[in-house]
Design a protein around this motif. Sequence first.
Motif, PDB file in Angstrom:
ATOM      1  N   GLU A   1       0.830  -1.202   0.000  1.00 28.27           N
ATOM      2  CA  GLU A   1       0.000   0.000   0.000  1.00 28.27           C
ATOM      3  C   GLU A   1       0.864   1.251   0.000  1.00 28.27           C
ATOM      4  OE1 GLU A   1      -3.046   2.422  -0.352  1.00 28.27           O
ATOM      5  OE2 GLU A   1      -3.254   0.223  -0.379  1.00 28.27           O
ATOM      6  N   ALA A   2       1.972   1.220   0.718  1.00 31.60           N
ATOM      7  CA  ALA A   2       2.859   2.384   0.766  1.00 31.60           C
ATOM      8  C   ALA A   2       3.420   2.712  -0.613  1.00 31.60           C
ATOM      9  CB  ALA A   2       3.992   2.134   1.755  1.00 31.60           C
ATOM     10  N   LYS A   3       3.796   1.678  -1.357  1.00 32.09           N
ATOM     11  CA  LYS A   3       4.347   1.913  -2.690  1.00 32.09           C
ATOM     12  C   LYS A   3       3.268   2.362  -3.666  1.00 32.09           C
ATOM     13  CE  LYS A   3       8.253  -1.256  -2.173  1.00 32.09           C
ATOM     14  NZ  LYS A   3       8.887  -2.518  -2.652  1.00 32.09           N
ATOM     15  N   ARG A   4       2.050   1.859  -3.497  1.00 35.10           N
ATOM     16  CA  ARG A   4       0.953   2.314  -4.358  1.00 35.10           C
ATOM     17  C   ARG A   4       0.624   3.780  -4.071  1.00 35.10           C
ATOM     18  NH1 ARG A   4      -0.562  -3.084  -3.324  1.00 35.10           N
ATOM     19  NH2 ARG A   4      -1.966  -2.529  -1.588  1.00 35.10           N
ATOM     20  N   SER A   5       0.665   4.153  -2.812  1.00 40.41           N
ATOM     21  CA  SER A   5       0.452   5.563  -2.454  1.00 40.41           C
ATOM     22  C   SER A   5       1.549   6.438  -3.040  1.00 40.41           C
ATOM     23  CB  SER A   5       0.412   5.716  -0.929  1.00 40.41           C
ATOM     24  OG  SER A   5      -0.687   5.023  -0.381  1.00 40.41           O
ATOM     25  N   PHE A   6       2.769   5.924  -3.018  1.00 38.01           N
ATOM     26  CA  PHE A   6       3.904   6.641  -3.608  1.00 38.01           C
ATOM     27  C   PHE A   6       3.671   6.881  -5.094  1.00 38.01           C
ATOM     28  CE2 PHE A   6       8.193   6.221  -5.641  1.00 38.01           C
ATOM     29  CZ  PHE A   6       8.707   7.441  -5.230  1.00 38.01           C
ATOM     30  N   ALA A   7       3.161   5.865  -5.796  1.00 38.58           N
ATOM     31  CA  ALA A   7       2.881   6.004  -7.228  1.00 38.58           C
ATOM     32  C   ALA A   7       1.843   7.092  -7.485  1.00 38.58           C
ATOM     33  CB  ALA A   7       2.418   4.673  -7.802  1.00 38.58           C
ATOM     34  N   LEU A   8       0.827   7.149  -6.659  1.00 38.44           N
ATOM     35  CA  LEU A   8      -0.202   8.179  -6.813  1.00 38.44           C
ATOM     36  C   LEU A   8       0.372   9.568  -6.560  1.00 38.44           C
ATOM     37  CD1 LEU A   8      -3.167   6.374  -5.017  1.00 38.44           C
ATOM     38  CD2 LEU A   8      -2.837   6.656  -7.486  1.00 38.44           C
ATOM     39  N   GLU A   9       1.268   9.672  -5.590  1.00 39.09           N
ATOM     40  CA  GLU A   9       1.908  10.953  -5.310  1.00 39.09           C
ATOM     41  C   GLU A   9       2.759  11.413  -6.492  1.00 39.09           C
ATOM     42  OE1 GLU A   9       4.146  10.425  -1.768  1.00 39.09           O
ATOM     43  OE2 GLU A   9       2.399  10.063  -0.487  1.00 39.09           O
ATOM     44  N   LEU A  10       3.333  10.467  -7.216  1.00 34.31           N
ATOM     45  CA  LEU A  10       4.172  10.808  -8.370  1.00 34.31           C
ATOM     46  C   LEU A  10       3.353  11.255  -9.576  1.00 34.31           C
ATOM     47  CD1 LEU A  10       6.845   7.944  -8.329  1.00 34.31           C
ATOM     48  CD2 LEU A  10       7.108  10.297  -7.506  1.00 34.31           C
ATOM     49  N   GLY A  11       2.045  10.952  -9.568  1.00 37.98           N
ATOM     50  CA  GLY A  11       1.204  11.369 -10.686  1.00 37.98           C
ATOM     51  C   GLY A  11       0.431  10.262 -11.361  1.00 37.98           C
TER      52      GLY A  11
END
Length: 211
Positions: free
Chosen positions: A113-123
């Motif tokens: 989930e943390a990495k998926r959230s990171f992807a969303l933050e990147l755009g």
Amino acid sequence: PRIVAARGSVRVIDVETRARMPPRSNSARASSSTPVSPMTPSAAVIEKPANLEFEDAACLPTAWLTAYRMLTRNDLSQGDTILVQGASGGVASAAIQLGHQLGLRVWATARTEAKRSFALELGADAAFEAGARLPERVDAVIETVGEATWSHSLKALRPGGTIVVCGATSGYNPPAELNRVFFLQLRVQGSTMGTREELAQLAELVAATGL
């Protein structure tokens, strides 16, 4: 010699100047008491984007250039959908940000989930668990993971879609699934790094968008 650009002890010289410089002797090369500055021909150098520090700009010719070429050599148009596997990797995270700036719809996968959230933050427009069934098939897959995601990448593509692969961090020998490749007329394209012209285009994009 004329210095075109410099950072620390690295000198960048033009080709003509380098050709006029006398060759160093073997003893000079071997002597630890003879300091030597590495030299790069000016033909291999571009202007650093003003909004980047040198340490950040060093990423451009490697992971970011690889991602840029993967996105721009596949007839993708604004609004097309790409899937980026392994969203937290270097090339993958660059592809998410560049794809967003190029007007693509960017989907990404990650195991946590943390990495998926990171992807969303990147755009990224959406982020999914690794191997998850997608809402619809995509136009292209940015593949850096290899064996662990290969089958999912093939299944995620629309007929005539393209997998662009630049790495295989989980293994180099996935099942080919050739029946899926030829029945759906899929394309598999290898890619790595890029040209000086592409690097200059990437630098302009980064400078214009503030990435």
